[in-house]
Design a protein around this motif. Structure first.
Motif, PDB file in Angstrom:
ATOM      1  N   VAL A 189       0.919  -1.133  -0.110  1.00 60.01           N
ATOM      2  CA  VAL A 189       0.066   0.050   0.151  1.00 60.01           C
ATOM      3  C   VAL A 189       0.973   1.183   0.167  1.00 60.01           C
ATOM      4  N   GLY A 190       0.589   2.266  -0.920  1.00 53.08           N
ATOM      5  CA  GLY A 190       1.248   3.526  -0.914  1.00 53.08           C
ATOM      6  C   GLY A 190       0.284   4.652  -0.428  1.00 53.08           C
ATOM      7  N   ARG A 191       1.052   5.711  -0.140  1.00 54.64           N
ATOM      8  CA  ARG A 191       0.212   6.699   0.276  1.00 54.64           C
ATOM      9  C   ARG A 191       1.257   8.243   0.096  1.00 54.64           C
ATOM     10  N   ILE A 228      -8.518   0.287   2.165  1.00 61.94           N
ATOM     11  CA  ILE A 228      -8.180   1.401   1.741  1.00 61.94           C
ATOM     12  C   ILE A 228      -9.108   2.555   1.328  1.00 61.94           C
ATOM     13  N   ARG A 229      -8.919   3.540   2.086  1.00 56.28           N
ATOM     14  CA  ARG A 229     -10.044   4.833   1.606  1.00 56.28           C
ATOM     15  C   ARG A 229      -9.129   5.915   1.354  1.00 56.28           C
ATOM     16  N   SER A 230      -9.802   7.155   0.946  1.00 55.30           N
ATOM     17  CA  SER A 230      -9.067   8.193   0.697  1.00 55.30           C
ATOM     18  C   SER A 230      -8.529   8.755   1.887  1.00 55.30           C
ATOM     19  N   SER A 231      -9.154   8.555   3.038  1.00 56.74           N
ATOM     20  CA  SER A 231      -8.506   8.885   4.410  1.00 56.74           C
ATOM     21  C   SER A 231      -7.257   8.283   4.842  1.00 56.74           C
ATOM     22  N   GLY A 232      -7.135   6.952   4.255  1.00 60.02           N
ATOM     23  CA  GLY A 232      -5.926   6.388   4.860  1.00 60.02           C
ATOM     24  C   GLY A 232      -6.316   4.622   4.953  1.00 60.02           C
ATOM     25  N   ALA A 233      -5.612   3.745   5.337  1.00 60.89           N
ATOM     26  CA  ALA A 233      -5.577   2.368   5.209  1.00 60.89           C
ATOM     27  C   ALA A 233      -5.772   1.887   6.584  1.00 60.89           C
TER      28      ALA A 233
END
Ligand code: M6R
Length: 620
Positions: A189-191, A228-233
Motif C-alpha cells: 500500500v502506498g500513500r 483502503i480509503r482516501s482517508s487512509g488504510a
C-alpha cells in the motif's frame, strides 16, 4: 506472476493506473485491464500488450477516481479479452456488484464454480479468478452478517479460498474504497503526502508502480486484509484482529524505473553494471578491509552451504560454489529450488541455506526457504529487492544494491550476484582464519578494479559483438562451451539467447561436449567458446581444436592478445583480465549479454518482454 494496481485520489484513476501497469508489466504482459468506479463499474480490458489497453483508454477514457487494474501472465485460460482481469460478478442481481483483480492461483476454483453456478452466478471466463467476484457478490448480497459490508464480505470469502493469492476488490456501493488481501503473493500500500487536506492512496504488487504519487509504503504480510480509503488504510488479519503495518519512506525514485536515454531496459541495465558493482563492492569494504555482513550468524561455524535458486540466479550459485570452496574451503551444494522443495533434504548442524533471487519473490525459491526453515536450517537471502518476501522471511539479507531490474533478462543482477558471492566467500574465509592480511589486501585491490574492467570490456567488445551478431543472427542453433568458472557463463549465455532471441541454444562444460553433443557440429553451427586466461585455458584450447576439426564456427571469448585463441577462432570477443581469475566470469558474460541483445534486435524480438515469460515467477 501478474501485476495488481489500485488508486484512490483526486487524479483520473485510469491515467494513474495505466502508468502503474507500465511499471508492472515485467510481471506479465499478455493482456491487461482496469475497472473504475463512477456510479457503477466501468471496465476496460484488452488482450495483447499493454498498448492495446492504453489505446482503448485514450479512445474511451473512464471518468472516476477509484479503480483497480491488472496485467496478466496467463495460467488458467488463454490471454483473451474474456480472460482478462478485472473480473466482475455476473448473473441476475449479482451482476456488477463487485470487480476483482487477482495474482496467484485459486486451487479449489472448480468446486467453488459449481457451487456458485447453482446459486445463479453466470461465468464468462475460463479463469480460476472469476470465482472470487462471484463468491464476493453472493456474500455481499446474501443474508449473512457480512452482507452489505465489503471488509466482512472479503473476510468471509477468504475463508473459502485455497491457494496463494493477492486480490483487490471494488464495490460500486462504496466508491472510494479498495479492499485488498494477501496470501502468498506480494502487495504493497502506498500513500502520498497530505495536500489540501487529502491524500492519494495506492496499491500495487511492487514499489515502482506506486511512483511518483506515493512517498510512503506499507508492505502487507500474508494473512492480512487492508481497507483502503482516501482517508487512509486500516489493516487487519483474515480473522479480524487489527494489524499495525508501519508506513516507511520509499527510497526508489521514478528515474530508476525509467529507460532514460536507452530504447530498452535491458540495454540500460547492461550499461549500469559498472556503477552497480562499484556500489555493491563499497558497501562490503571499509578501507582496505572486508566487512563481515550482518547476517546474525557466525560464518566461522558454517561448514555446509546449500544454495537455492532458479534461472540466472542458479547460474550465479554455480560460481558461488567455486568461490566458497576455493576461498573458504566450505562444502557447497547448489540446488534448483523447484527440485529442492520436493525432496526431503538432510539437515545437519552447521548447514546454512542461501536463497539467491533477484526479485525475492520466486515461488519455488520461497517454498525452498520455508522448507529449510521448517527443518530449523538457518536461511539467508541474497536478494536485490530488499522489501521482498524472501528478504523478509530470511534470518539475514545480503542486498545486491543493483536498483530495479525491469528487463525480463537478468543482466546487472547476475554480475552483482557473482560479485556479492565472491565477497561473501572472502568474508567466510576471513571468519575462518583462511585469509591472511596480505591476501585480503590483494583481494580488495582486485575486486575494486572490477567496475573499471566491466566498463572497458563493454566498450572494447562491442564492435566484435556486432560483427558476430550480423553473421549469426539467423542461425537457428548456437552452442556455448566453457570450463570451470566459465561453465556457468556458457549456461547463462545460452539462457540469454534463448529467452530474448528465441534461438535454440545450449551451454555445456566443454570437456563433456565430446560425450554426445559434439555430434551437432556442422559448418553452420556457431560455437561460442569461453577461453579466457585461467587455469583451464590449455584444456579449453584442446576442446576448441576438437570442434574446429569438425568444421564448427568458433567464436572465442578471451583476452585480445591471446594469439592461440585468435588463430583458432573465426572471431574473438575480447574481455579484460581481472587480477583474480575467480572474477573472470563477471567479465566474460558481458559480451554474451550484448550478443543476445543484438541478435534479438535483428530477429525483431521484443527485448524487454519476450514471449511467454514474466520477470517474477510467482507461480510454481
Ligand atoms: O528473481 P529470481 O532471481 O528468483 O528469478 C529467477 C529466474 O526466474 C530468472 O533468473 C530468469 O531465469 C531470468 N529471466 C533470466 O534472465
Amino acid at each position: 506472476m501478474c501485476g495488481i494496481a489500485g488508486y484512490i485520489g483526486p487524479k483520473p484513476a485510469d491515467q494513474v493506473l495505466i502508468v502503474a501497469l507500465e511499471r508492472l508489466k515485467y510481471r506479465g504482459y499478455d493482456s491487461a485491464g482496469m475497472a473504475v468506479v463512477n456510479g457503477e463499474l466501468h471496465l476496460r480490458r484488452a488482450a495483447g500488450k499493454l498498448k492495446m489497453l492504453a489505446d482503448q483508454i485514450d479512445a474511451s477514457p473512464v471518468d472516476g477516481h477509484c479503480g483497480i487494474a491488472h496485467t496478466r501472465w496467463a495460467t488458467h485460460g488463454p490471454p483473451t479479452e474474456a480472460n482478462c482481469h478485472p473480473h466482475l460478478a455476473n448473473g441476475g442481481r449479482f451482476t456488477g456488484a463487485v470487480a476483482v483483480v487477482h495474482n496467484g492461483i485459486i486451487e479449489n476454483h472448480d468446486h467453488l464454480r459449481r457451487e456458485l453456478i447453482e446459486q445463479g452466478c453466470i461465468f464468462q471466463s475460463e479463469t480460476d479468478t472469476e470465482v472470487i467476484p462471484q463468491l464476493l457478490a453472493t456474500i455481499y448480497l446474501g443474508d449473512s452478517t457480512a452482507a452489505g459490508d465489503p471488509v466482512a464480505t472479503v473476510r468471509a470469502a477468504l475463508a473459502r479460498l485455497e491457494g496463494s493469492f493477492a486480490i483487490a476488490a471494488i464495490f460500486p456501493d462504496h466508491p472510494d474504497r479498495i479492499i485488498a488481501a494477501r496470501q502468498g503473493s506480494p502487495l504493497i500500500v502506498g500513500r502520498s503526502r497530505i495536500k489540501d487536506g487529502r491524500r492519494e492512496m495506492l496499491l500495487a504488487s511492487d514499489i515502482p508502480a506506486l511512483l511518483p504519487h506515493a512517498h510512503e509504503m506499507a508492505i502487507l504480510d500474508d494473512g492480512v486484509i487492508v481497507d483502503i480509503r482516501s482517508s487512509g488504510a486500516v489493516f487487519g488479519t483474515f480473522s479480524g484482529v487489527p494489524v499495525d503495518a508501519p508506513f516507511k519512506t520509499i527510497e526508489v525514485t521514478a528515474d530508476a524505473v525509467s529507460k532514460g536515454r536507452f530504447d530498452t531496459f535491458m540495454e540500460k541495465e547492461i550499461a549500469e553494471q559498472p556503477e552497480v558493482l562499484a556500489r555493491l563492492i563499497e558497501s562490503r569494504l571499509r578501507g582496505e578491509a572486508l566487512v563481515e555482513p550482518d547476517l546474525g550468524l557466525d560464518l566461522a561455524a558454517v561448514n555446509h552451504i546449500v544454495f537455492l535458486a532458479c534461472g540466472t540466479s542458479w547460474h550465479a550459485a554455480l560460481n558461488g560454489k567455486r568461490y566458497l570452496e576455493t576461498l573458504a574451503r566450505v562444502h557447497v551444494e547448489v540446488d534448483i529450488s523447484s527440485e529442492y522443495r520436493y525432496r526431503n533434504p538432510v539437515a545437519s548442524g552447521g548447514t546454512l541455506v542461501v536463497a539467491i533471487s533477484q526479485s525475492g519473490e520466486t515461488a519455488d525459491t520461497l517454498a525452498g526457504v520455508r522448507l529449510a526453515k521448517a527443518k530449523f536450517i538457518p536461511v539467508i537471502g541474497l536478494v536485490n529487492v530488499v522489501t521482498s518476501t524472501i528478504a523478509r522471511e530470511a534470518a539475514g539479507v545480503m542486498p545486491l544494491f543493483a536498483g530495479p531490474e525491469i528487463g525480463v533478462a537478468s543482466t546487472k543482477a547476475y554480475t552483482a550476484q557473482l560479485t556479492a558471492l565472491y565477497l561473501f566467500a572472502a568474508q567466510a574465509a576471513k571468519a575462518k582464519g583462511l585469509l591472511s592480511p596480505e591476501a585480503e589486501r590483494k583481494l580488495v585491490t582486485a575486486v575494486r578494479k572490477l567496475p573499471g574492467q566491466v566498463e572497458s570490456t563493454l566498450k572494447n567488445s562491442e564492435s566484435a559483438v556486432i560483427e558476430v551478431a550480423d553473421l549469426f543472427a539467423a542461425a537457428s542453433d548456437t552452442v556455448f562451451l566453457g570450463r570451470g568458472g566459465e561453465h556457468p557463463t556458457a549456461l547463462e549465455g545460452a539462457l540469454k539467447l534463448k529467452e530474448i532471441a528465441y534461438v535454440h541454444a545450449s551451454g555445456y562444460p566443454a570437456g563433456e561436449f565430446k560425450h554426445g553433443p559434439i555430434a551437432q557440429v556442422t559448418a553452420k553451427l556457431p560455437v561460442i567458446c569461453l577461453c579466457p586466461r585461467d587455469q583451464l585455458r590449455e584444456k579449453m584450447l584442446s576442446n576448441i581444436q576438437e570442434v574446429k576439426a569438425r568444421a564448427g564456427r568458433i567464436i572465442g571469448v578471451g583476452q585480445a592478445d591471446d594469439r592461440e585463441l585468435r588463430d583458432l577462432a573465426d572471431l574473438v570477443l575480447p574481455v579484460a583480465r581481472p587480477d583474480d581469475e575467480l572474477l573472470q566470469p563477471i567479465l566474460s558474460i558481458l559480451p554474451l549479454q550484448r550478443y543476445a541483445y543484438h541478435v534479438a534486435v535483428r530477429r525483431k524480438c521484443d527485448v524487454d518482454q519476450p514471449r511467454n515469460l514474466a520477470k517474477s515467477v510467482t507461480v510454481e
